[in-house]
Design a protein around this motif. Structure first.
Motif, PDB file in Angstrom:
ATOM      1  N   TRP A  99       0.834  -1.199   0.000  1.00  0.00           N
ATOM      2  CA  TRP A  99       0.000   0.000   0.000  1.00  0.00           C
ATOM      3  C   TRP A  99       0.865   1.243   0.000  1.00  0.00           C
ATOM      4  CZ3 TRP A  99       0.812  -3.135   4.126  1.00  0.00           C
ATOM      5  CH2 TRP A  99       1.212  -2.563   5.313  1.00  0.00           C
ATOM      6  N   GLN A 100       0.214   2.365  -0.283  1.00  0.00           N
ATOM      7  CA  GLN A 100       0.888   3.640  -0.393  1.00  0.00           C
ATOM      8  C   GLN A 100       0.971   4.302   0.969  1.00  0.00           C
ATOM      9  OE1 GLN A 100      -0.124   5.434  -3.913  1.00  0.00           O
ATOM     10  NE2 GLN A 100       1.123   7.228  -3.624  1.00  0.00           N
ATOM     11  N   LEU A 101       2.183   4.716   1.358  1.00  0.00           N
ATOM     12  CA  LEU A 101       2.393   5.384   2.642  1.00  0.00           C
ATOM     13  C   LEU A 101       2.403   6.900   2.482  1.00  0.00           C
ATOM     14  CD1 LEU A 101       3.014   5.119   5.663  1.00  0.00           C
ATOM     15  CD2 LEU A 101       5.425   5.025   5.072  1.00  0.00           C
ATOM     16  N   THR A 102       3.134   7.377   1.490  1.00  0.00           N
ATOM     17  CA  THR A 102       3.145   8.799   1.148  1.00  0.00           C
ATOM     18  C   THR A 102       2.993   8.902  -0.361  1.00  0.00           C
ATOM     19  OG1 THR A 102       5.545   8.940   0.830  1.00  0.00           O
ATOM     20  CG2 THR A 102       4.715   9.314   3.065  1.00  0.00           C
ATOM     21  N   SER A 103       3.008  10.115  -0.870  1.00  0.00           N
ATOM     22  CA  SER A 103       2.796  10.285  -2.302  1.00  0.00           C
ATOM     23  C   SER A 103       3.872   9.617  -3.142  1.00  0.00           C
ATOM     24  CB  SER A 103       2.713  11.766  -2.651  1.00  0.00           C
ATOM     25  OG  SER A 103       3.895  12.431  -2.259  1.00  0.00           O
ATOM     26  N   ASP A 104       5.045   9.390  -2.574  1.00  0.00           N
ATOM     27  CA  ASP A 104       6.108   8.777  -3.372  1.00  0.00           C
ATOM     28  C   ASP A 104       6.756   7.565  -2.690  1.00  0.00           C
ATOM     29  OD1 ASP A 104       7.291  10.247  -1.393  1.00  0.00           O
ATOM     30  OD2 ASP A 104       8.670  11.327  -2.702  1.00  0.00           O
ATOM     31  N   SER A 105       6.050   6.930  -1.751  1.00  0.00           N
ATOM     32  CA  SER A 105       6.617   5.712  -1.151  1.00  0.00           C
ATOM     33  C   SER A 105       5.524   4.689  -0.877  1.00  0.00           C
ATOM     34  CB  SER A 105       7.381   6.038   0.134  1.00  0.00           C
ATOM     35  OG  SER A 105       6.496   6.454   1.144  1.00  0.00           O
ATOM     36  N   GLN A 106       5.895   3.428  -1.093  1.00  0.00           N
ATOM     37  CA  GLN A 106       5.005   2.305  -0.841  1.00  0.00           C
ATOM     38  C   GLN A 106       5.626   1.438   0.242  1.00  0.00           C
ATOM     39  OE1 GLN A 106       3.675   0.336  -4.573  1.00  0.00           O
ATOM     40  NE2 GLN A 106       5.215   1.667  -5.451  1.00  0.00           N
ATOM     41  N   ILE A 107       4.780   0.737   0.979  1.00  0.00           N
ATOM     42  CA  ILE A 107       5.284  -0.203   1.967  1.00  0.00           C
ATOM     43  C   ILE A 107       4.638  -1.561   1.728  1.00  0.00           C
ATOM     44  CG2 ILE A 107       5.869   1.531   3.670  1.00  0.00           C
ATOM     45  CD1 ILE A 107       3.349   0.946   5.150  1.00  0.00           C
ATOM     46  N   CYS A 108       5.236  -2.567   2.311  1.00  0.00           N
ATOM     47  CA  CYS A 108       4.808  -3.935   2.051  1.00  0.00           C
ATOM     48  C   CYS A 108       4.996  -4.773   3.312  1.00  0.00           C
ATOM     49  CB  CYS A 108       5.664  -4.491   0.915  1.00  0.00           C
ATOM     50  SG  CYS A 108       5.462  -6.245   0.597  1.00  0.00           S
TER      51      CYS A 108
END
Length: 191
Positions: A102-111
């Motif tokens: 999922w998206q954490l911030t506008s330019d980073s994803q986490i898993c």
């Protein structure tokens, strides 16, 4: 983008105020200098133009913010399946389940995910996790939580079945409380 969402929001607010002031000056000038009966339409027309400009810039920002607040999965289902296959291709990994991106911030994803690791490779578990992170990094995911579950090949149920290898889980308790819906051959389900 170049600016974060807060900076873009401030910019849009200031731009809206500036355009509003400009609209007042333009419409007042038209009303003052024109003799036409239509001159009084200048104010609503200028206002509608300003609203259109602000909306065109604000809607993408609101969409981006909503995606983050709703923990939007920025990957398509096909891309997630591809990432899962890449994770399964890592030597020593028997199964991947509970995969969430999922998206954490506008330019980073986490898993986060569980990785069933062959007990023959147990001494190398940290190297396997590093290799899993290399796969994630190659797919633009730079923050992850990986739960390794050491197991033997004959304990893994396969890609069509959910299997929690965590030794603290009751056989079906995890299945019933899992975020994903699966049923096993005995008829247990978490629907």
């Amino acid at each position: 983008g170049f600016w974060n969402m807060n900076e873009r929001s401030v910019y849009l607010h200031v731009m809206g105020d500036a355009l509003g002031s400009l609209a007042v000056v333009i419409s007042a000038s038209i009303i003052k200098t024109s003799e036409s009966e239509l001159r009084f339409l200048a104010d609503p027309i200028c206002s509608l133009i300003i609203v259109a400009i602000i909306l065109l810039n604000t809607v993408p920002l609101v969409r981006e913010t909503a995606n983050i607040l709703l923990q939007f999965a920025s990957q398509t289902p096909e891309a997630i399946d591809d990432i899962e296959q890449q994770l399964l291709d890592v030597d020593g990994v028997l199964e991947v389940h509970e995969l969430h991106i999922w998206q954490l911030t506008s330019d980073s994803q986490i898993c986060s995910f569980h990785a069933a690791i062959d007990d023959q490779h147990a001494p190398e578990v940290m190297n396997i996790i590093d290799n899993l992170k290399v796969v994630l990094h190659a797919n633009g995911i730079h923050s992850s939580t990986i739960q390794p579950e050491i197991t033997s090949k004959h304990d893994v149920l396969g890609p069509d079945r959910w299997n929690c290898m965590d030794p603290v889980c009751d056989e079906y308790e995890c299945l019933e409380k899992s975020c994903c819906s699966f049923a096993d051959a005995t008829g247990h389900s978490n629907d």
